[in-house]
Design an enzyme around this catalytic site. Structure first.
Site, PDB file in Angstrom:
ATOM      1  N   ASP A 149       0.823  -1.209   0.000  1.00  0.00           N
ATOM      2  CA  ASP A 149       0.000   0.000   0.000  1.00  0.00           C
ATOM      3  C   ASP A 149       0.856   1.256   0.000  1.00  0.00           C
ATOM      4  O   ASP A 149       1.345   1.700   1.039  1.00  0.00           O
ATOM      5  CB  ASP A 149      -0.911  -0.002   1.227  1.00  0.00           C
ATOM      6  CG  ASP A 149      -2.004   1.047   1.154  1.00  0.00           C
ATOM      7  OD1 ASP A 149      -1.960   1.877   0.217  1.00  0.00           O
ATOM      8  OD2 ASP A 149      -2.891   1.057   2.009  1.00  0.00           O
TER       9      ASP A 149
ATOM     10  N   ASP B 144      -1.721   4.988  -6.002  1.00  0.00           N
ATOM     11  CA  ASP B 144      -2.023   4.278  -4.759  1.00  0.00           C
ATOM     12  C   ASP B 144      -2.176   2.784  -5.016  1.00  0.00           C
ATOM     13  O   ASP B 144      -3.207   2.335  -5.507  1.00  0.00           O
ATOM     14  CB  ASP B 144      -3.306   4.846  -4.142  1.00  0.00           C
ATOM     15  CG  ASP B 144      -3.629   4.248  -2.785  1.00  0.00           C
ATOM     16  OD1 ASP B 144      -2.809   3.465  -2.272  1.00  0.00           O
ATOM     17  OD2 ASP B 144      -4.695   4.559  -2.242  1.00  0.00           O
TER      18      ASP B 144
END
Length: 416
Positions: A73, A273
């Site tokens: 992440d 992201d």
């Protein structure tokens, strides 16, 4: 816990001014700092965009080391694993639990300071001065725990084994949010530009340069790396990271191209992201893009499939589709042009914004972020980064990308 975007409630940035001479000294220091790094760390990646919805790596933690599968992440500051204590909302793999051993980080530790916020202070423990954390996710998930430090053995690409003592979260109270059942991974590997990330800590210790890169294969898998010596010396397109982006890898302004032509849809910021399976645009951009797609599909042998709830917008054909290859000729390529980079473009071919659902329909992997609670945030998610090497260079404050065969690992496999 693969989520659309991670919103840490604990980020503090210190600002300072330097004179012109100081800037030259800092530049010289950064150059020397870059020269002393001569290796990287590579991790094989598993997972896919659909149906799993996440990409993960395995990380060894502790002495003796225990293996944890963590969700990659780049939108998250903090790496955390499930604590082996009485917990709420425990992650699903009960064999992936971390047992603390009086190794909590204090609130005065620089790592704790890097996670604090003037808007909302860290949770205070009345019994001692340990550094508690709280992470909130936009999908209504969260993690609460305590920061700890432990050995994290890793092998560099030059063959050297390192055992740095690194800080991460030991979570004891998790909320799964919209993810039901609980995720099948043991935690999250936070890879933002924050000083609290594992990569930043490794850089401060002199092991690797503060660079993160990933290459996610369209058919699943790929590789992740820390350090800059695996970054291709050419062919990458670069765009600067926006200042004051609060640890996120954001750039802009950007403009949408469709079928190679400008659309007039532009002026928005984008965040890269890897913690998002899909790409998200705010309602205005999303509406304009979907209108382009729908108008362009007129006359094609596709019709809307409202009964397919896999994603927000799906189409069906005369028979079930087996792969995106079956439908890619019906859809034009998208691209995002970055105005602050001499119109550098991030190409998004049909296979980087479409999936085939379990019902054999083709679905749009671009979603309305405003409807999902992201407000005006625009995210480039995993689906649009497939079959590309994407590099987050925190030393030079820039993001780079290039098409790549991500199923093929780098030549140096010493750390696999």
């Amino acid at each position: 816990m693969h989520t659309p975007v991670l919103l840490l409630v604990s980020i503090l940035f210190a600002t300072f001014a330097v004179s012109l001479s100081d800037k030259f000294l800092i530049a010289d220091f950064e150059q020397l700092k870059t020269l002393r790094f001569g290796s990287s760390i590579i991790f094989p990646v598993k997972g896919n965009v659909y149906p799993l919805g996440h990409f993960t790596v395995f990380l060894n933690i502790g002495n003796p080391p225990k293996v944890f599968e963590l969700d990659i992440d780049t939108g998250s500051d903090l790496t955390w694993v499930q604590c082996d204590v009485q917990c709420n909302g425990c992650t699903l793999p009960r064999d992936m639990l971390y047992r603390p051993h009086n190794n909590a980080v204090t609130r005065e530790d620089p790592l704790c300071v890097a996670l604090s916020s003037p808007a909302k202070a860290l949770r205070k423990n009345t019994n001692d001065d340990q550094c508690d954390y709280e992470v909130e996710y936009a999908d209504h998930g969260s993690s609460i725990g305590v920061l700890v430090k432990d050995l994290v053995p890793m092998r560099l690409t030059n063959g050297k084994l390192i055992t740095p003592n690194l800080g991460f979260g030991c979570g004891y109270d998790q909320e799964n949010g919209d993810l039901q059942p609980p995720p099948s991974v043991g935690g999250v590997l936070g890879l933002s530009s924050s000083k609290a990330t594992i990569v930043s800590q490794l850089s401060d210790l002199g092991h690797v340069s503060n660079v993160v890169g990933h290459c996610l294969a369209g058919r699943g898998g790929g590789f992740l790396f820390f350090g800059g010596d695996l970054v291709p010396s050419s062919k990458l397109s670069w765009t600067p990271i926006l200042r004051n982006s609060e640890g996120k890898y954001s750039s802009g302004p950007a403009e949408v191209y469709f079928g190679g032509r400008a659309t007039g849809i532009g002026g928005f910021t984008l965040t890269f992201d890897s913690g998002s399976s899909y790409t998200y645009f705010n309602s205005q951009v999303y509406g304009a893009v979907t209108t382009l797609l729908k108008n362009d599909l007129k006359g094609q042998p596709l019709e809307l499939a409202p009964d397919d709830k896999t994603l927000e917008l799906c189409w069906k054909g005369s028979k079930a589709f087996e792969s995106v290859v079956d439908v890619r000729n019906f859809f034009k390529a998208l691209a995002l042009s970055f105005k602050n980079s001499k119109n550098v473009q991030f190409q998004i071919p049909p296979e980087a914004y479409l999936i085939i659902s379990k019902f054999g329909n083709v679905c749009l992997g671009i979603l309305d972020g405003t409807k999902e609670g992201l407000g005006n945030v625009n995210l480039i998610g995993d689906i649009s980064m497939l079959n590309k090497i994407v590099v987050y260079d925190n030393q030079r404050q820039q993001i780079g990308w290039a098409s790549e065969n991500c199923s093929k690992p780098p030549k140096n496999e010493a750390s696999w």
